[in-house]
Write a protein that holds these residues in place. Sequence first.
Motif: not given
Length: 216
Positions: A141-155, A198-207
């Motif tokens: 909601x505030x644009x603080x979640x990063x792609x690294x966080x989403x790709x971490x697999x959770x806790x 732009x934020x969506x691009x940061x979260x979902x960049x390929x590679x």
Amino acid sequence: MPSESNESESRSRLIILGQEPETSNRIFAFNPVLAAFPGPWRYSRSPVLGVLLFVVGVAMLIADVAWFALDLFALVPDRDMNHRLAFAFVALVVAGAFIVAGRVLQRGRLRDSESGKRVKEDTFNLAGSTELGQELHDGLRVGKVTQRKLLSGGTGGWKHDCFVRVYRFPELSRVIATVHFVSDEGVHVWPPLGITPEYADELTVRGHSEANISYT
């Protein structure tokens, strides 16, 4: 202190199993958030055709492997290897296309309700809890979640029960993110969030090679 309206916009809602919203074509199974909240989307699926295409694709794949093995080792050992490989590759591609199409039709497609064009989806699956779901929703909601966080697999844990999905509508300025968590009690859903392209691009960049993320 956040306002009451802001709190309600970020609070999760529990949908008890067996009390899912009555929606057509099983949109609840596709994404519980989209079933629980109204929006500019419509969902459709063709389960019978999907199963048919999937079965045909698997049958073609098995037949292709069997033919290649027999042709190579038993039937015509002197045939040009390039011809064998070319035929096997084409058959493999066709079988794969049937399998993928079948899975897509079984799962369903999300489309823009105005244009009817398909909405693109990026999915992140994590292991966690309702606390993780709330953290992700607040962060998105505030644009603080990063792609690294989403790709971490959770806790902790091995089961992927927390889901973040990003939807890009044909109108490039419209992007929404959803968060839901599946528990023994039911499904916790958070309101869909509008995020910037732009934020969506940061979260979902390929590679990336992580298996947690899939693009459809």
